[in-house]
Write a protein that holds these residues in place. Structure first.
Motif, PDB file in Angstrom:
ATOM      1  N   ARG A  88       0.892  -1.171   0.000  1.00 30.98           N
ATOM      2  CA  ARG A  88       0.000   0.000   0.000  1.00 30.98           C
ATOM      3  C   ARG A  88       0.923   1.212   0.000  1.00 30.98           C
ATOM      4  N   GLN A  89       0.599   2.229  -0.819  1.00 31.75           N
ATOM      5  CA  GLN A  89       1.467   3.392  -0.937  1.00 31.75           C
ATOM      6  C   GLN A  89       0.707   4.682  -0.653  1.00 31.75           C
ATOM      7  N   PHE A  90       1.476   5.689  -0.232  1.00 23.10           N
ATOM      8  CA  PHE A  90       0.943   7.036  -0.095  1.00 23.10           C
ATOM      9  C   PHE A  90       1.945   7.994  -0.715  1.00 23.10           C
ATOM     10  N   PHE A  91       1.492   8.796  -1.677  1.00 22.52           N
ATOM     11  CA  PHE A  91       2.309   9.795  -2.360  1.00 22.52           C
ATOM     12  C   PHE A  91       1.946  11.163  -1.791  1.00 22.52           C
ATOM     13  N   LEU A  92       2.935  11.935  -1.349  1.00 24.52           N
ATOM     14  CA  LEU A  92       2.723  13.289  -0.841  1.00 24.52           C
ATOM     15  C   LEU A  92       3.595  14.247  -1.637  1.00 24.52           C
ATOM     16  N   VAL A  93       2.984  15.197  -2.320  1.00 24.50           N
ATOM     17  CA  VAL A  93       3.716  16.151  -3.154  1.00 24.50           C
ATOM     18  C   VAL A  93       4.343  17.223  -2.267  1.00 24.50           C
ATOM     19  N   LEU A  94       5.644  17.447  -2.471  1.00 25.94           N
ATOM     20  CA  LEU A  94       6.373  18.484  -1.745  1.00 25.94           C
ATOM     21  C   LEU A  94       6.388  19.791  -2.524  1.00 25.94           C
ATOM     22  N   SER A  95       6.639  19.699  -3.835  1.00 24.71           N
ATOM     23  CA  SER A  95       6.654  20.884  -4.692  1.00 24.71           C
ATOM     24  C   SER A  95       6.316  20.465  -6.114  1.00 24.71           C
ATOM     25  N   GLY A  96       5.774  21.405  -6.873  1.00 25.47           N
ATOM     26  CA  GLY A  96       5.387  21.113  -8.245  1.00 25.47           C
ATOM     27  C   GLY A  96       4.009  20.482  -8.302  1.00 25.47           C
ATOM     28  N   GLU A  97       3.754  19.791  -9.415  1.00 21.43           N
ATOM     29  CA  GLU A  97       2.441  19.193  -9.658  1.00 21.43           C
ATOM     30  C   GLU A  97       2.616  17.776 -10.197  1.00 21.43           C
ATOM     31  N   LEU A  98       2.028  16.811  -9.520  1.00 26.16           N
ATOM     32  CA  LEU A  98       2.106  15.402  -9.903  1.00 26.16           C
ATOM     33  C   LEU A  98       0.754  14.961 -10.445  1.00 26.16           C
TER      34      LEU A  98
END
Length: 112
Positions: A49-59
């Motif tokens: 199971r994964q969690f992606f958290l954006v720090l900067s920019g746009e994903l």
């Protein structure tokens, strides 16, 4: 104490970078950077199971055929078996953190 300066670095895809902030069998935390116009191979994980958290920019995350655009301080959960693909469709780099439980090592099925 861990930072980008001290973490194990690797390159993937088309000039993308990753840094292992935590590298264990039961969990991994990776800081990743994707230049503009890059994408990973569409895939899924059997157990992780994964969690992606954006720090900067746009994903842009394609998840089960639906596109989700994430900006800084936004995140998305990827359940086991969910087909997904991280993409940088913007014209600036994107940086994000990926938390995986358990690790994705040996648990990735590419679809392309």
């Amino acid at each position: 104490m861990i930072s980008e300066a001290t973490a194990e670095h690797y390159q993937w895809g088309d000039n993308c970078d990753g840094w292992y902030l935590l590298k264990r069998e039961d969990m991994s935390i990776i800081h990743e950077r994707m230049p503009p116009g890059t994408r990973e191979t569409r895939h899924y994980h059997c157990q992780s199971r994964q969690f992606f958290l954006v720090l900067s920019g746009e994903l842009t995350m394609e998840l089960e055929g639906k596109l989700h655009t994430l900006s800084a301080q936004q995140g998305i959960e990827i359940a086991p078996q969910a087909k997904h693909q991280a993409q940088n469709c913007s014209d600036t780099e994107v940086e994000f953190v990926v938390i995986s439980h358990p690790t994705t090592r040996g648990d990735r099925i590419n679809l392309e």
